[in-house]
Design a protein around this motif. Structure first.
Motif, mmCIF file in Angstrom:
data_model
loop_
_atom_site.group_PDB
_atom_site.id
_atom_site.type_symbol
_atom_site.label_atom_id
_atom_site.label_comp_id
_atom_site.label_asym_id
_atom_site.label_seq_id
_atom_site.Cartn_x
_atom_site.Cartn_y
_atom_site.Cartn_z
ATOM 1 N N ASP A 128 64.900 -101.929 -7.615
ATOM 2 C CA ASP A 128 64.208 -101.860 -6.322
ATOM 3 C C ASP A 128 62.861 -101.147 -6.463
ATOM 4 N N ARG A 129 62.780 -100.216 -7.394
ATOM 5 C CA ARG A 129 61.523 -99.501 -7.620
ATOM 6 C C ARG A 129 60.515 -100.376 -8.350
ATOM 7 N N PHE A 130 60.992 -101.329 -9.187
ATOM 8 C CA PHE A 130 60.085 -102.282 -9.833
ATOM 9 C C PHE A 130 59.264 -102.971 -8.749
ATOM 10 N N GLU A 131 59.972 -103.472 -7.744
ATOM 11 C CA GLU A 131 59.328 -104.243 -6.676
ATOM 12 C C GLU A 131 58.422 -103.367 -5.815
ATOM 13 N N LEU A 132 58.797 -102.120 -5.607
ATOM 14 C CA LEU A 132 57.942 -101.204 -4.853
ATOM 15 C C LEU A 132 56.611 -101.010 -5.582
ATOM 16 N N LEU A 133 56.656 -100.815 -6.894
ATOM 17 C CA LEU A 133 55.424 -100.659 -7.670
ATOM 18 C C LEU A 133 54.567 -101.916 -7.558
ATOM 19 N N GLU A 134 55.182 -103.070 -7.650
ATOM 20 C CA GLU A 134 54.436 -104.336 -7.551
ATOM 21 C C GLU A 134 53.730 -104.445 -6.200
ATOM 22 N N ILE B 113 67.257 -99.585 -16.533
ATOM 23 C CA ILE B 113 68.627 -100.030 -16.305
ATOM 24 C C ILE B 113 68.633 -101.226 -15.356
ATOM 25 N N ASN B 114 69.578 -102.116 -15.546
ATOM 26 C CA ASN B 114 69.706 -103.282 -14.676
ATOM 27 C C ASN B 114 70.624 -102.906 -13.508
ATOM 28 N N HIS B 115 70.088 -102.108 -12.621
ATOM 29 C CA HIS B 115 70.813 -101.605 -11.460
ATOM 30 C C HIS B 115 69.800 -101.504 -10.317
ATOM 31 N N TYR B 116 70.276 -101.716 -9.111
ATOM 32 C CA TYR B 116 69.349 -101.709 -7.979
ATOM 33 C C TYR B 116 68.586 -100.392 -7.851
ATOM 34 N N LEU B 117 69.165 -99.282 -8.318
ATOM 35 C CA LEU B 117 68.461 -97.998 -8.230
ATOM 36 C C LEU B 117 67.132 -98.025 -8.970
ATOM 37 N N CYS C 291 72.106 -104.826 -25.600
ATOM 38 C CA CYS C 291 71.130 -104.491 -24.558
ATOM 39 C C CYS C 291 71.689 -104.879 -23.201
ATOM 40 N N ARG C 292 71.428 -104.050 -22.205
ATOM 41 C CA ARG C 292 71.875 -104.329 -20.838
ATOM 42 C C ARG C 292 70.773 -104.086 -19.820
ATOM 43 N N SER C 293 69.574 -103.835 -20.257
ATOM 44 C CA SER C 293 68.492 -103.472 -19.356
ATOM 45 C C SER C 293 67.865 -104.676 -18.689
ATOM 46 N N ALA C 294 66.959 -104.399 -17.767
ATOM 47 C CA ALA C 294 66.161 -105.436 -17.094
ATOM 48 C C ALA C 294 64.692 -105.115 -17.335
ATOM 49 N N GLY D 167 74.064 -110.197 -8.799
ATOM 50 C CA GLY D 167 72.882 -109.484 -8.335
ATOM 51 C C GLY D 167 72.018 -108.931 -9.459
ATOM 52 N N GLN D 168 72.569 -108.878 -10.666
ATOM 53 C CA GLN D 168 71.829 -108.386 -11.818
ATOM 54 C C GLN D 168 71.128 -109.519 -12.579
ATOM 55 N N ARG D 169 71.360 -110.732 -12.168
ATOM 56 C CA ARG D 169 70.740 -111.892 -12.826
ATOM 57 C C ARG D 169 69.422 -112.231 -12.127
ATOM 58 N N ASP D 170 68.454 -111.361 -12.290
ATOM 59 C CA ASP D 170 67.165 -111.510 -11.627
ATOM 60 C C ASP D 170 66.122 -111.915 -12.659
ATOM 61 N N GLY D 171 65.709 -113.162 -12.620
ATOM 62 C CA GLY D 171 64.707 -113.639 -13.563
ATOM 63 C C GLY D 171 65.292 -114.528 -14.633
#
Length: 131
Positions: A58-64, A51-55, A121-124, A89-93
């Motif tokens: 934010d975990r994407f970046e933690l894994l990285e 989902i394209n939501h900070y919840l 589609c609405r995902s990131a 805030g959802q326009r990342d990339g």
């Protein structure tokens, strides 16, 4: 040996968060890195679609960060779908050209209603190259 390994995480991070298991995400990532990612080919790809939501994002970046902490180099490619009403805030990339789903066939309206089929589609996505 020449090749690449691919790991796909499809809505895994939001599932963990929505099930109230946020406190287990670092342990999950650590186990994933040590037991899967570090065993992948020299050039590996991790594709995260969620989902394209900070919840989830934010975990994407933690894994990285955790992959880098384990001594691996990474390159990250970020994408999102530019649907109507998307917040800044959802326009990342990089934006995909379209968020429309292109079906090769007509989907029965009853099926759409019964299974809550989305029209767009609405995902990131983050594609993490690990080397």
């Amino acid at each position: 040996m020449f090749g690449s390994s691919i790991l796909v995480l499809q809505y895994v991070l939001s599932h963990v968060v929505y099930n109230g298991r946020e406190d287990e995400i670092e342990e999950f990532f650590n186990n994933l890195i040590e037991n899967v990612i570090l065993s992948m080919e020299d050039k590996a790809f991790i594709i995260i679609n969620d989902i394209n939501h900070y919840l989830a994002r934010d975990r994407f970046e933690l894994l990285e960060e955790m992959i880098e902490d384990h001594g691996k180099n990474i390159r990250v490619h970020k994408y999102y779908y530019p649907y109507d009403g998307i917040k800044d805030g959802q326009r990342d990339g990089t934006a995909h050209e379209s968020c429309d789903l292109d079906w090769d066939y007509e989907i029965d309206n009853e099926f759409v209603d019964d299974y809550n089929v989305r029209a767009m589609c609405r995902s990131a996505q983050h594609i993490i190259e690990v080397f």
